[in-house]
Motif scaffolding. Structure first.
Motif, PDB file in Angstrom:
ATOM      1  N   LEU A 170      38.453  50.253  37.146  1.00 33.96           N
ATOM      2  CA  LEU A 170      38.880  49.485  38.111  1.00 33.96           C
ATOM      3  C   LEU A 170      38.363  47.868  37.912  1.00 33.96           C
ATOM      4  N   ASP A 182      40.157  44.531  35.947  1.00 32.17           N
ATOM      5  CA  ASP A 182      40.182  43.351  36.875  1.00 32.17           C
ATOM      6  C   ASP A 182      39.560  42.205  36.204  1.00 32.17           C
ATOM      7  N   ALA A 204      46.346  49.948  39.021  1.00 30.75           N
ATOM      8  CA  ALA A 204      45.777  49.757  37.747  1.00 30.75           C
ATOM      9  C   ALA A 204      46.383  50.333  36.464  1.00 30.75           C
ATOM     10  N   ARG A 238      44.373  45.985  44.610  1.00 31.73           N
ATOM     11  CA  ARG A 238      44.941  47.280  43.856  1.00 31.73           C
ATOM     12  C   ARG A 238      44.195  48.515  44.121  1.00 31.73           C
ATOM     13  N   LEU A 289      48.442  42.000  37.584  1.00 32.31           N
ATOM     14  CA  LEU A 289      47.578  42.928  38.509  1.00 32.31           C
ATOM     15  C   LEU A 289      47.195  42.191  39.780  1.00 32.31           C
TER      16      LEU A 289
END
Length: 452
Positions: A107, A111, A17, A12, A8
């Motif tokens: 998100l 992350d 994602a 992004r 990732l």
């Protein structure tokens, strides 16, 4: 190898994602709970952060979880529900107070989780799977909100399911209807499958199970409970009265007045009763009281995509969308159709994964089907497991072998159009897989806003 590890990258988007998650390994079961356990340990054991109800079963997991979350919501508790699979958006899997997680919160959690998952690629157990990471998103989201209770569905089975890493001693286990499904992984008898489902029973804790008609299955579950010193409460569905009509589905529990259910079908009476039994246990254990009016509101407000979901296409065709994908679920769907459309045989649009017992599925739905339009779906970017779609022509051939008129139309949108031409004013039933429901979303009129 390193070059094959999903990464990732910074900057992004939500699409990035979700694409990342869908590139994760799928269907890897050989590590048992070792990989999931290590992954969640590295994340700080978020699965044990809040009081949890853990739900397993062949059919009814999503409905029981939804009814229970809705009852608890109605009593003022903040509840997280981890449901699977999703129908139209991955965000549906992670719900708090009846609302999906926001893209922003999703998100942020991805992350945080992605570097931990990537760091396991070279470990003995390997990189976590899609389902293991999805669980981690739910656990992390519910821990950070935080919620008062979480309701967590198993994926497949229970004993070796990644959700069975929940170790809280106060975990409540609920086992719904058991039947034959995923026999390649769980065993080819209901007793073997029951042992897997009973694997979620907490040691020294409490479990609630739907009483199975088979004495052997009941004995299997009771034996696991005894081995774990788990108090087992079995719900006898023979005392549950449920009626379905144009006015909706109503259940009578504990000699109460009939209560309307937000989910349709006679089988939902049992699911509502299991949810209520779980709520009664939580209230007694945790020192709060059930309010009959709030129970009534909770049962009536329950909503769940893809379970007897009535929708209309942009061309005005009435559809019934239901993700039923095994004989147990299709038999329940057929019963509901016969209750609501007595004397009618309806046209079905069907697609299955190729690991399903298609003959058992077709035998279950045959009493309500006038004809079948067999179709296919694409599986790219869903994180749904290793099985692929059964060819439409095979579904059509097997349907004809069951005495059903059937044609194969590979495009699901065209299949719905074709079925509508045959059905006329009657609704078309779209079923066999949640992936098929997702594939026909583009032809649906926007849904009315709903709340739980």
């Amino acid at each position: 190898m390193t070059h094959s590890i999903p990464r990732l990258h910074p900057g992004r988007s939500f699409r990035d994602a979700t694409d990342y998650l869908y590139r994760l390994p799928r269907g890897a079961k050989s590590s048992g709970l070792a990989r999931a356990g290590e992954f969640y340990d590295r994340l700080g054991t978020p699965q044990d952060a809040v009081r949890t109800v853990h739900v397993a079963g062949t059919a009814g997991k999503g409905s029981v979880s939804t009814f229970l979350a809705s009852i608890l919501d109605a009593h003022g508790w903040r509840v997280g529900a981890h449901l699977s699979p999703h129908v139209r958006s991955i965000l549906e899997r992670f719900q708090v107070a009846g609302a999906p997680i926001t893209e922003c919160a999703f998100l942020d959690i991805v992350d945080r989780i992605a570097p931990v998952a990537e760091g396991m690629a070279d470990s003995d157990v390997g990189m976590p799977t899609f389902f293991e990471v999805a669980n981690a998103i739910a656990f992390a989201h519910f821990a950070s909100v935080p919620v008062d209770y979480s309701v967590i569905e198993t994926g497949i089975g229970g004993l070796l399911d990644a959700t069975n890493t929940i170790r809280r001693p106060d975990k409540l286990a609920v086992i719904t209807r058991i039947g034959l499904d995923h026999t390649d992984m769980l065993g080819d008898t209901e007793s073997a499958i029951a042992r897997h489902k009973a694997g979620i029973l907490p040691r020294g804790g409490h479990g609630i199970a739907l009483r199975h008609p088979s004495r052997e299955v009941r004995r299997t579950i009771a034996t696991v409970a005894q081995e774990r010193r788990c108090v087992l409460d079995q719900l006898d569905d023979r005392a549950i009265s449920c009626d379905i009509s144009a006015a909706g589905t109503h259940v009578r529990l504990h000699d109460s007045e009939p209560m309307k259910l937000g989910l349709e079908g006679r089988h939902q009476g049992v699911n509502a009763a299991l949810a209520l039994r779980a709520a009664e246990f939580l209230a007694a254990r945790d020192g709060w009281s059930l309010d009959p009016a709030r129970v009534r509101d909770g049962l009536a407000d329950a909503t769940l995509p893809g379970r007897f979901e009535r929708r209309t296409t942009v061309d005005g065709q009435q559809l019934v969308l239901d993700g039923a994908h095994n004989a147990v679920k299709l038999a329940a769907l057929t019963s509901t159709l016969q209750d609501l459309y007595p004397g009618q045989r309806l046209t079905w649009v069907l697609a299955f994964k190729d690991d399903k017992d298609i003959d058992a599925a077709l035998a279950a739905l045959a009493p309500s089907a006038a004809g079948i339009v067999a179709t296919e779906f694409r599986e790219t970017g869903r994180g749904t497991g290793a099985a692929s779609c059964m060819p439409a022509r095979k579904v059509a051939e097997r349907a004809r072998a069951h005495g059903l008129r059937s044609i194969a139309v590979e495009c699901p949108i065209e299949a719905v159009t074709m079925a509508g031409l045959v059905a006329g004013d009657a609704p078309v039933v779209v079923s066999g897989s949640f992936l098929l429901l997702s594939a026909v979303t583009s032809v649906l009129e926007p849904a009315r806003s709903a709340h739980r």
